[in-house]
Motif scaffolding. Structure first.
Motif, PDB file in Angstrom:
ATOM      1  N   ASP A 130     109.787  20.960  32.796  1.00 34.89           N
ATOM      2  CA  ASP A 130     108.660  20.184  32.899  1.00 34.89           C
ATOM      3  C   ASP A 130     107.368  20.677  31.980  1.00 34.89           C
ATOM      4  OD1 ASP A 130     109.871  18.023  33.880  1.00 34.89           O
ATOM      5  OD2 ASP A 130     108.986  18.033  35.832  1.00 34.89           O
ATOM      6  N   GLY A 170     109.618   6.643  29.097  1.00 29.90           N
ATOM      7  CA  GLY A 170     109.594   7.472  30.171  1.00 29.90           C
ATOM      8  C   GLY A 170     108.114   8.133  30.376  1.00 29.90           C
ATOM      9  N   ARG A 187     108.188  20.947  28.201  1.00 22.93           N
ATOM     10  CA  ARG A 187     107.923  19.913  27.457  1.00 22.93           C
ATOM     11  C   ARG A 187     106.307  19.172  27.452  1.00 22.93           C
ATOM     12  NH1 ARG A 187     110.542  14.747  30.388  1.00 22.93           N
ATOM     13  NH2 ARG A 187     110.013  15.076  32.681  1.00 22.93           N
ATOM     14  N   GLN A 189     107.144  11.275  30.068  1.00 22.20           N
ATOM     15  CA  GLN A 189     107.154  12.619  29.293  1.00 22.20           C
ATOM     16  C   GLN A 189     108.338  12.647  28.222  1.00 22.20           C
ATOM     17  OE1 GLN A 189     105.225  14.434  27.356  1.00 22.20           O
ATOM     18  NE2 GLN A 189     104.269  15.385  29.120  1.00 22.20           N
ATOM     19  N   CYS A 241     103.434   7.066  26.019  1.00 19.27           N
ATOM     20  CA  CYS A 241     104.694   7.347  26.982  1.00 19.27           C
ATOM     21  C   CYS A 241     104.634   6.070  28.043  1.00 19.27           C
ATOM     22  CB  CYS A 241     104.597   8.520  27.957  1.00 19.27           C
ATOM     23  SG  CYS A 241     105.205  10.038  27.024  1.00 19.27           S
ATOM     24  N   ARG A 262     112.852  14.368  28.246  1.00 18.04           N
ATOM     25  CA  ARG A 262     113.413  14.452  29.526  1.00 18.04           C
ATOM     26  C   ARG A 262     114.758  15.632  29.526  1.00 18.04           C
ATOM     27  NH1 ARG A 262     117.571  11.498  31.801  1.00 18.04           N
ATOM     28  NH2 ARG A 262     117.967  10.329  29.869  1.00 18.04           N
TER      29      ARG A 262
END
Length: 452
Positions: free
Chosen positions: A209, A200, A212, A202, A228, A205
């Motif tokens: 946002d 993914g 993370r 980042q 990533c 998941r």
């Protein structure tokens, strides 16, 4: 019809053990439980507990560094993995015995073997015996998912990480969820050259946002190499280790490859399919709010139902089931506003909605503070803490809270109480700060950084 037991539980993890104990000790039921491996389940034996102890072990190098900055004349020696592993096994054995003692004291009969379901009221044991029960509870948890790539058998999962003969020099962690990210931090903290691949955009998941991203930046600053948009094409055994061929075109050699690419409900092979028990698309056992399956005498709790895969949730589900069926106190487990923590370094604690989910739901205000915490600032570290509140513009309720920093898991437990009670931003504002602490920032946030 007369049954051998009022309840037969398949699975000795936290949810199954709680249900068995309450049904037997408080609900006065005749209860039996079967566990084919070790009592305590994933959390106690090969999950949360040993993992958290590994987190503690991996944090000491940083503590020793900080101690020197505070004037202590200390030096770090080599980490003795074999000593730690033996002490870990002692602790897990103690906890397993505690679980067994709990069941014994509650009057639950334990079968240390595999059990499957023969029909709606019959359990088949591995030794050939068959017993009947008015109710059957499936609490078999989950298992690591291993991707179907050539050479996958060369890798390990989180199950094996606690039993390694020695620590590797170079490790690859495949995955971007909390298990992958936690183990990447653990290995890095123990001195292993650690790389993390995630397909993914980042890691982590499903979490906020901004939070993370903060974790990812800190992990990389601490020495974890994160790629990533990258996945494994194949693994190959080499003279020097394991060659990982990745989708980004790179080929790198590692001593250990750990797959942390998700978990699957441990639901198949129990005989449930033949009885008409309904499954979801990920093999989860489908249940209603009372944890009852499509076969009325069969119930399921915990990760095997894939509702919220957290140990405290499984315990609540097991307890609610026992209260409802055996104590005459109908109650459903509450899955709303469940707080959680990710034990990366730094930790991430979260409760409620992410900024993204909240914005899609209604107009919001977002309050954020980032700062260097006093303890590591004094020691010269560049660590940064993130405190974030998501507030409903209309009701003023705090819809979500996200904390990244030391002790985030401890803090979010307490914030979770306020959020669960429906606290507003003004309730936070009226609360006097405890100074000097990191958490005081939660009650001193005055101006939103953005609205949406």
């Amino acid at each position: 019809m007369t049954f051998d037991y009022d309840l037969f539980v398949i699975g000795g993890g936290s949810g199954g053990v709680r249900a068995a104990r309450i049904a037997s000790a408080e609900g006065k039921a005749r209860v039996a439980l079967a566990e084919e491996y070790r009592m305590g389940g994933t959390c106690v034996i090969r999950g949360c507990v040993p993992k958290k102890l590994m987190v503690y072990a991996s944090e000491y190098p940083g503590m020793i560094e900080d101690a020197r900055a505070y004037g202590w004349k200390v030096e770090a020696g080599a980490f003795d993995w074999s000593h730690f592993r033996s002490q870990l096994e002692v602790e897990l054995t103690r906890l397993e015995n505690a679980y067994r003692g709990t069941l014994k004291n509650a009057g639950v009969e334990v079968f240390d073997q595999r059990a499957t379901v023969a029909d709606a009221h019959t359990v088949a044991l591995a030794d050939g015996r068959r017993v009947t029960a008015k109710h059957i509870l499936i609490a078999t948890g989950g298992k690591p998912f291993i991707p179907d790539v050539p050479g996958a058998e060369l890798g390990v999962t989180s199950n094996e990480m606690f039993h390694l003969e020695a620590l590797p020099k170079r490790a690859l962690v495949v995955g971007g969820g909390y298990i992958a990210s936690e183990f990447a931090c653990i290995l890095n903290g123990l001195g292993v050259e650690t790389t993390q691949y995630y397909r993914g955009a980042q890691i982590l998941r499903g979490f906020d946002d901004e939070a993370r991203g903060h974790v990812s930046t800190a992990m990389q600053a601490a020495g974890v190499t994160i790629h990533c948009g990258t996945d494994i094409l194949r693994l190959e055994k080499t003279a020097g280790g394991i060659l990982a061929v990745a989708t980004d075109g790179t080929e790198r050699e590692f001593d250990l490859v750990m797959f942390a690419t998700g978990r699957s409900p441990n639901s198949r092979g129990l005989g449930l399919e033949a009885l008409g028990v309904e499954f979801g698309r990920k093999d989860e056992i489908k249940v209603d709010g009372w944890s009852q399956t499509s076969v009325p005498s069969i119930y399921a709790v915990g990760d095997v139902t894939d509702r919220i895969n957290l140990t405290p949730v499984a315990i609540r589900e097991g307890h609610a089931f026992a209260d409802t069926v055996f104590k005459g106190e109908p109650r459903q487990a509450d899955h709303d506003l469940v707080a959680s923590a990710v034990f990366t370094q730094p930790e991430l604690g979260a409760v409620g909605l992410t900024e993204e989910a909240a914005r899609a739901q209604e107009p919001i205000e977002v309050y954020v503070a980032t700062f260097r915490p006093m303890q590591t600032l004094f020691a010269g570290r560049q660590d940064r803490v993130l405190m974030k509140l998501i507030v409903s513009t209309a009701s003023r309720k705090v819809l979500g809270c996200h904390i990244v920093g030391p002790g985030a898991g401890e803090m979010i437990q307490l914030v979770g109480i306020a959020v669960k009670m429906g606290a507003t931003k003004e309730d936070f504002d009226r609360t006097v700060a405890v100074h000097p602490t990191m958490s005081e920032e939660l009650v001193t946030l005055r101006n939103p950084v953005r609205r949406g």
